[in-house]
Design an enzyme around this catalytic site. Sequence first.
Site, PDB file in Angstrom:
ATOM      1  N   ASP A   1       0.730  -1.287   0.003  1.00  0.00           N
ATOM      2  CA  ASP A   1       0.042  -0.020  -0.056  1.00  0.00           C
ATOM      3  C   ASP A   1       0.974   1.312   0.100  1.00  0.00           C
ATOM      4  OD1 ASP A   1       1.093  -0.275   2.523  1.00  0.00           O
ATOM      5  OD2 ASP A   1      -0.847   0.371   3.424  1.00  0.00           O
TER       6      ASP A   1
ATOM      7  N   ASP B   1       6.800   1.350   1.765  1.00  0.00           N
ATOM      8  CA  ASP B   1       6.411   0.367   0.827  1.00  0.00           C
ATOM      9  C   ASP B   1       7.291   0.835  -0.319  1.00  0.00           C
ATOM     10  OD1 ASP B   1       3.550  -0.961   1.564  1.00  0.00           O
ATOM     11  OD2 ASP B   1       3.825   1.227   2.343  1.00  0.00           O
TER      12      ASP B   1
ATOM     13  N   ASN C   1      -2.325   2.671   3.628  1.00  0.00           N
ATOM     14  CA  ASN C   1      -1.630   4.090   3.731  1.00  0.00           C
ATOM     15  C   ASN C   1      -2.656   4.978   2.999  1.00  0.00           C
ATOM     16  OD1 ASN C   1       0.487   3.510   5.408  1.00  0.00           O
ATOM     17  ND2 ASN C   1       1.605   2.701   3.511  1.00  0.00           N
TER      18      ASN C   1
ATOM     19  N   THR D   1       3.121  -6.065   2.682  1.00  0.00           N
ATOM     20  CA  THR D   1       3.568  -4.699   3.554  1.00  0.00           C
ATOM     21  C   THR D   1       2.474  -3.591   3.714  1.00  0.00           C
ATOM     22  OG1 THR D   1       4.415  -3.576   1.401  1.00  0.00           O
ATOM     23  CG2 THR D   1       5.934  -5.020   2.645  1.00  0.00           C
TER      24      THR D   1
ATOM     25  N   PHE E   1      -0.511  -0.924  12.783  1.00  0.00           N
ATOM     26  CA  PHE E   1      -1.309  -0.148  11.689  1.00  0.00           C
ATOM     27  C   PHE E   1      -1.885  -1.320  10.772  1.00  0.00           C
ATOM     28  CE2 PHE E   1      -1.959   1.489   7.132  1.00  0.00           C
ATOM     29  CZ  PHE E   1      -2.951   2.426   7.595  1.00  0.00           C
ATOM     30  N   ASN E   2      -0.922  -2.101  10.028  1.00  0.00           N
ATOM     31  CA  ASN E   2      -1.518  -3.061   8.963  1.00  0.00           C
ATOM     32  C   ASN E   2      -2.249  -3.936   9.700  1.00  0.00           C
ATOM     33  OD1 ASN E   2       0.255  -1.973   7.162  1.00  0.00           O
ATOM     34  ND2 ASN E   2       1.789  -3.366   7.066  1.00  0.00           N
TER      35      ASN E   2
ATOM     36  N   HIS F   1       9.603   0.673   8.018  1.00  0.00           N
ATOM     37  CA  HIS F   1       9.109  -0.469   8.424  1.00  0.00           C
ATOM     38  C   HIS F   1       9.138  -1.871   7.415  1.00  0.00           C
ATOM     39  CE1 HIS F   1       7.244   1.512  11.685  1.00  0.00           C
ATOM     40  NE2 HIS F   1       6.906   2.433  10.959  1.00  0.00           N
ATOM     41  N   ASP F   2       8.726  -1.160   6.260  1.00  0.00           N
ATOM     42  CA  ASP F   2       8.448  -2.349   5.074  1.00  0.00           C
ATOM     43  C   ASP F   2       9.507  -2.849   4.593  1.00  0.00           C
ATOM     44  OD1 ASP F   2       5.843  -2.040   5.518  1.00  0.00           O
ATOM     45  OD2 ASP F   2       5.458  -0.628   3.846  1.00  0.00           O
TER      46      ASP F   2
END
Length: 305
Positions: A9, A14, A38, A124, A165-166, A233-234
């Site tokens: 996303d 990402d 996102n 992700t 979040f994810n 993060h991703d």
Amino acid sequence: MTKILMDMDPGIDDAAALSVALNHPDLDIKLVTTVAGNVTVDKTTINALKIINFFNQGDQVRVAAGAVQPLIKPFEDAARIHGESGMRGYDFTGSLPDPLEETAVEAMHRVIMASDEPITLVPTGSYTNVALLFSQYPEVKTKIEKIVAMGGTLGRGNMTSAAEFNVFTDPHAAQVMYQAGVPIVMVGLDVTHKALLTNETLQEIEGMNPAGKMLHDIISSDGDKNENGVAMHDVNTIFYLLHPEFMTTKDYWIDVQTEGPANGETVADIRGAYHDGKTNAQVCVDIDAQAFNDWFKEQVQAMKM
């Protein structure tokens, strides 16, 4: 060479993960699929196409647009972090390739079933496409090597005190994924908040090459950036795929909460008390942050247009 399918996303982190994967000789991206997360899925699809086009790989790496909303829970984006476009900070030029006419789930099914060897899924964003894939085409499970998923946490969340979040975006989809019986590596906040890209790293990549300038500009616009750096993060999913030796993992059974104030929490059976000693995930719990920064700089240095 590891065959991967990236479900994402974009989103700044990402985009950075996709940039590394597109340029790494040991990774073969068979498909990119997009999902609402996102920002809305029309924007995440455009952002994925922008990154692929930036590296002139529009003919080699195709994109399929996926779920426009979570399975059950109302959609809530993260535009406050990534900007209204989802990938602010850099002016991408040039016309974009078209996404596939297939839906993400249709394309995922086709690519996975046609592969002559198992494919690794790298989600992700929220896991809505993955959950729909497993629900509609359960036969794909036997052709998936593993899932290396960014999301979840054993500690404090970043959407609520409990939820990352994810997973929070679509907890019902996360529940489906963790119950699917496919090997899962959970790359969550337990490591991504430790492996910040430092301000020194960002300064170094800015002058490396055009890719470094682009990544510097979008990463610097991340709303979570602070005086110590920014969590990508991703990108940690790609780091794990290529260098698992720099992460520490523990095997746990992960359950996902789907209601109440803990909605979206990933709960580990740390005592092995509730699932007869069975586990369903390798959970990343520690990381060599210096190695991550050094590796990221090496990846950017090697990127070519």
